[in-house]
Design a protein around this motif. Structure first.
Motif, PDB file in Angstrom:
ATOM      1  N   GLU A 185      21.162  58.670  79.164  1.00 13.75           N
ATOM      2  CA  GLU A 185      19.955  59.146  78.478  1.00 13.75           C
ATOM      3  C   GLU A 185      20.268  59.596  77.060  1.00 13.75           C
ATOM      4  N   VAL A 186      19.408  59.231  76.121  1.00 13.28           N
ATOM      5  CA  VAL A 186      19.453  59.760  74.760  1.00 13.28           C
ATOM      6  C   VAL A 186      18.114  60.457  74.508  1.00 13.28           C
ATOM      7  N   PRO A 187      18.047  61.782  74.615  1.00  9.16           N
ATOM      8  CA  PRO A 187      16.789  62.481  74.334  1.00  9.16           C
ATOM      9  C   PRO A 187      16.536  62.502  72.831  1.00  9.16           C
ATOM     10  N   ILE A 188      15.330  62.106  72.421  1.00  2.89           N
ATOM     11  CA  ILE A 188      15.017  62.017  71.002  1.00  2.89           C
ATOM     12  C   ILE A 188      13.865  62.955  70.679  1.00  2.89           C
ATOM     13  N   ASN A 189      14.106  63.820  69.733  1.00  7.98           N
ATOM     14  CA  ASN A 189      13.110  64.795  69.291  1.00  7.98           C
ATOM     15  C   ASN A 189      11.875  64.066  68.770  1.00  7.98           C
ATOM     16  N   ILE A 190      10.673  64.432  69.269  1.00  6.22           N
ATOM     17  CA  ILE A 190       9.460  63.723  68.856  1.00  6.22           C
ATOM     18  C   ILE A 190       9.056  64.059  67.423  1.00  6.22           C
ATOM     19  N   ALA A 191       9.744  65.003  66.778  1.00  6.32           N
ATOM     20  CA  ALA A 191       9.491  65.258  65.360  1.00  6.32           C
ATOM     21  C   ALA A 191      10.243  64.285  64.462  1.00  6.32           C
ATOM     22  N   TYR A 192      11.165  63.511  65.033  1.00  8.97           N
ATOM     23  CA  TYR A 192      11.962  62.604  64.211  1.00  8.97           C
ATOM     24  C   TYR A 192      11.108  61.466  63.660  1.00  8.97           C
ATOM     25  N   LYS A 193      11.447  61.067  62.450  1.00  7.80           N
ATOM     26  CA  LYS A 193      10.816  59.944  61.796  1.00  7.80           C
ATOM     27  C   LYS A 193      11.777  59.436  60.735  1.00  7.80           C
ATOM     28  N   GLY A 194      11.484  58.261  60.196  1.00  8.66           N
ATOM     29  CA  GLY A 194      12.288  57.727  59.104  1.00  8.66           C
ATOM     30  C   GLY A 194      13.771  57.696  59.409  1.00  8.66           C
ATOM     31  N   PRO A 195      14.609  58.152  58.470  1.00  5.70           N
ATOM     32  CA  PRO A 195      16.066  58.047  58.655  1.00  5.70           C
ATOM     33  C   PRO A 195      16.579  58.852  59.844  1.00  5.70           C
ATOM     34  N   PHE A 196      15.886  59.928  60.224  1.00  4.45           N
ATOM     35  CA  PHE A 196      16.325  60.720  61.368  1.00  4.45           C
ATOM     36  C   PHE A 196      16.141  59.935  62.666  1.00  4.45           C
ATOM     37  N   LEU A 197      15.005  59.269  62.793  1.00  7.26           N
ATOM     38  CA  LEU A 197      14.755  58.439  63.969  1.00  7.26           C
ATOM     39  C   LEU A 197      15.684  57.230  63.980  1.00  7.26           C
ATOM     40  N   ASP A 198      15.876  56.624  62.831  1.00  7.15           N
ATOM     41  CA  ASP A 198      16.778  55.478  62.729  1.00  7.15           C
ATOM     42  C   ASP A 198      18.190  55.858  63.154  1.00  7.15           C
ATOM     43  N   HIS A 199      18.643  57.031  62.718  1.00 13.24           N
ATOM     44  CA  HIS A 199      19.991  57.480  63.080  1.00 13.24           C
ATOM     45  C   HIS A 199      20.087  57.761  64.573  1.00 13.24           C
ATOM     46  N   ARG A 223       7.231  64.687  54.146  1.00 15.66           N
ATOM     47  CA  ARG A 223       7.189  63.250  54.426  1.00 15.66           C
ATOM     48  C   ARG A 223       8.514  62.731  54.973  1.00 15.66           C
ATOM     49  N   SER A 224       9.596  63.415  54.662  1.00 10.27           N
ATOM     50  CA  SER A 224      10.923  62.838  54.862  1.00 10.27           C
ATOM     51  C   SER A 224      11.712  63.421  56.015  1.00 10.27           C
ATOM     52  N   MET A 225      11.283  64.535  56.579  1.00 11.35           N
ATOM     53  CA  MET A 225      12.082  65.162  57.625  1.00 11.35           C
ATOM     54  C   MET A 225      11.186  65.753  58.703  1.00 11.35           C
ATOM     55  N   PRO A 226      11.751  66.031  59.882  1.00 11.48           N
ATOM     56  CA  PRO A 226      10.972  66.658  60.948  1.00 11.48           C
ATOM     57  C   PRO A 226      10.407  68.005  60.509  1.00 11.48           C
ATOM     58  N   HIS A 227       9.278  68.385  61.106  1.00 12.07           N
ATOM     59  CA  HIS A 227       8.575  69.592  60.653  1.00 12.07           C
ATOM     60  C   HIS A 227       9.442  70.839  60.713  1.00 12.07           C
ATOM     61  N   PHE A 228      10.325  70.923  61.759  1.00 10.78           N
ATOM     62  CA  PHE A 228      11.103  72.147  61.906  1.00 10.78           C
ATOM     63  C   PHE A 228      12.203  72.267  60.854  1.00 10.78           C
ATOM     64  N   MET A 229      12.513  71.175  60.143  1.00  7.02           N
ATOM     65  CA  MET A 229      13.548  71.211  59.118  1.00  7.02           C
ATOM     66  C   MET A 229      12.986  71.503  57.726  1.00  7.02           C
ATOM     67  N   VAL A 230      11.681  71.348  57.554  1.00  5.49           N
ATOM     68  CA  VAL A 230      11.082  71.488  56.231  1.00  5.49           C
ATOM     69  C   VAL A 230      11.236  72.932  55.745  1.00  5.49           C
TER      70      VAL A 230
END
Length: 547
Positions: free
Chosen positions: A100-114, A495-502
């Protein structure tokens, strides 16, 4: 309350794993289904799954996942909010020998790609809304072959070259007699993504035995009985929900109650409805619940215990007095599981507690020597058993070795012990931040800041929040003569990072303070605090969340 079913492994010795079935996550669930077939295992709103029904569905899911062509050891990403299908996908992958790879649903863009690319996700379980974020990626990771779509909604876009299968089709495929592979306790069960301080998030490889021992120790420390009902509204892509409640509950043969998300106004009503006896909480949840208007129903519930990150006395005592519960504090890291618990009896408020039976912890000074009681140093760890800590960072042996020194695993956290052996947390040695229960890499935040036109240097540091843990303060150095519009910089971060990182706070400086070798003096920025910083929240700006 009936007598606890949690075996006292301390009396039997650490080498006795008879209470862990065959030492695998799937084996534990099968054992509980055989012992308690008609007992509710999982409750989600109006959905109730007994242990036998859950066990059958997990087997069908395991076979369905294998029908995609995934082989044992392949990675299965789960990109979902809290819902029963998350558990079925996770447990089905475990039974099939998949990872299993749990993926944070806040991920998008380069974070999701990584998250998808670095872990080699081959099958992705998600819903139509979140699949849009995958379709937005400039390049789909080459390992991704199959998407399993949960829910009735159809996707607007499908990533090119990827096969889409519905949840029902996958379960139907799993109804055939696909042979399940042998799974061993030392086999990997999950790759959990955790934030680093000098690079991208790393994948922490965890074994079946690590998960089971973590669940057993949590149940033992909480003295959990078989007739209890354990609640979590924390996201299932975190170990706090997966291990500290779900596997903890399954180990005890108890009932797990899953909430969609945290809502302070509905929280206690949900617990009353489901007759919950325990829940787990992030540190920030407790002050938020305390801030709710007092009610004559504050003690009208069946909760007796709460497992939480260490809470300051000014929060812990009022919370316990108002709601009539006991808070059990603990400490752990993704790489080593929970290794310290403040005991139910003889606790010391403000401490991290004492080591679990499988854990050896010490405080080491800068020379690597064991520190005396009261002397601050780094918290270091060793396991007493094989396969109960991470086996390494996924495809990153150099990073794995960097955490080991003198046969100790180094946490990067500073603390001290007292004369009785209780551990206390002092500060983070590394630059990772923690906000609302999320670990944040300062390096990743700084990368986004530096991508904004006109910024030549940037640093992200934590600043205290009234809710506990950290808020993120961004300190940026613009090009000479360049005027920065901070609201636009905030929008760029959103636009570029998950909400909790902003970052919430922003400060512009002419020059970042640096050491002679060019490293930013982050301690100096932290010491300056957020005085004169621009506050996005006060300007009416909030990060965008996925719903």
């Amino acid at each position: 309350m009936t007598a606890t079913v949690v075996p006292d492994h301390r009396a039997r010795g650490l080498e006795d794993f008879s209470d862990l079935a065959d030492g695998t996550v799937g084996g534990l669930l099968a054992a509980r289904a055989a012992a308690h077939p008609d007992k509710p295992a999982l409750v989600f709103e109006d959905t109730v799954l007994t242990y036998s029904a859950l066990d059958r569905s997990v087997t069908d899911m395991a076979r369905g996942l294998l029908s995609t062509g995934a082989a044992p050891g392949s990675s299965v990403g789960i990109f979902l909010p809290n819902r029963p299908e998350y558990l079925l996908a996770w447990l089905g992958a475990a039974r099939a020998g998949l990872v299993e790879v749990p993926i944070n649903i806040a991920y998008k863009g380069p974070f999701l790609d990584h998250a998808l690319g670095s872990t080699g996700v081959r099958v992705l379980v998600t819903d139509a809304a979140l699949l849009e974020l995958v379709a937005d990626l400039p390049d789909i990771p080459p390992t991704l072959e199959t998407v399993v779509l949960v829910g009735p909604d159809r996707p607007g876009r499908v990533p090119p070259g990827v096969m889409v299968r519905t949840w029902s089709d996958l379960l139907a495929a799993g109804g055939t007699a696909t042979e399940l592979p042998h799974v061993a306790p030392c086999d990997p069960v999950a790759i959990m993504l955790t934030s680093g301080t000098t690079g991208r998030s790393k994948g922490v490889v965890q074994s079946h035995m690590m998960h089971l021992v973590a669940g057993r120790e949590c149940a033992t420390q909480m003295a959990t009985a078989a007739d209890e009902r354990l609640y979590t509204c924390l996201p299932l892509f975190h170990g706090a929900a997966q291990i500290n409640i779900t596997l903890h509950g399954f180990y005890a043969g108890a009932t797990v109650v899953l909430g969609r998300r945290f809502s302070a106004s509905r929280f206690w009503d949900e617990l009353r409805t489901h007759r919950v006896t325990q829940f787990n909480a992030l540190g920030s949840m407790l002050p938020v619940l305390l801030a709710q208007p007092p009610s004559d129903r504050d003690r009208d519930h069946q909760v007796t215990k709460v497992f939480a990150a260490p809470a300051p006395p000014q929060v812990l005592y009022p919370f316990e007095e108002r709601y009539g519960v006991q808070i059990v504090e603990g400490y752990g890291l993704t790489e080593i599981k929970n290794v310290l618990y403040n005991p139910l009896s003889a606790r010391k408020v403000g401490s991290l507690g004492l080591p679990t039976e499988s854990s050896v912890l010490e405080i080491h000074d800068e020379s690597g020597m064991r520190a005396a009681p009261g002397q601050a140093g780094e918290i270091v760890y060793r396991p007493r058993l094989a396969d109960i800590m991470f086996s390494g960072y996924h495809r990153d042996p150099e990073a794995t070795l960097a955490t080991m020194k003198d046969l100790w695993w180094h946490t990067g956290d500073l603390g001290y012990t007292d004369e009785d052996g209780y551990f206390y947390f002092v500060d983070r040695k590394k630059d990772a931040l923690r906000r609302r229960g999320e670990n944040i890499s300062s390096h990743e935040v700084e990368s986004v800041l530096l991508a904004y036109p006109g910024i030549v240097a940037a640093a992200a540091v934590g600043t205290p929040s009234p809710l506990g843990e950290d808020e993120v303060l961004a300190v940026v150095q613009p090009e000479a003569g360049h005027e920065l519009e901070l609201a636009e910089l905030f929008a760029h971060c959103d636009r570029s990072m998950p909400h909790f990182m902003v970052p919430r706070y922003y400060r512009i400086v002419d020059q970042l303070p640096v050491t002679p070798n060019g490293k930013v003096r982050k301690h100096q920025l932290r010491d300056q605090g957020r005085t004169d910083a621009w506050d996005a929240l006060s300007a009416g700006l909030r990060p965008t969340r996925h719903t």
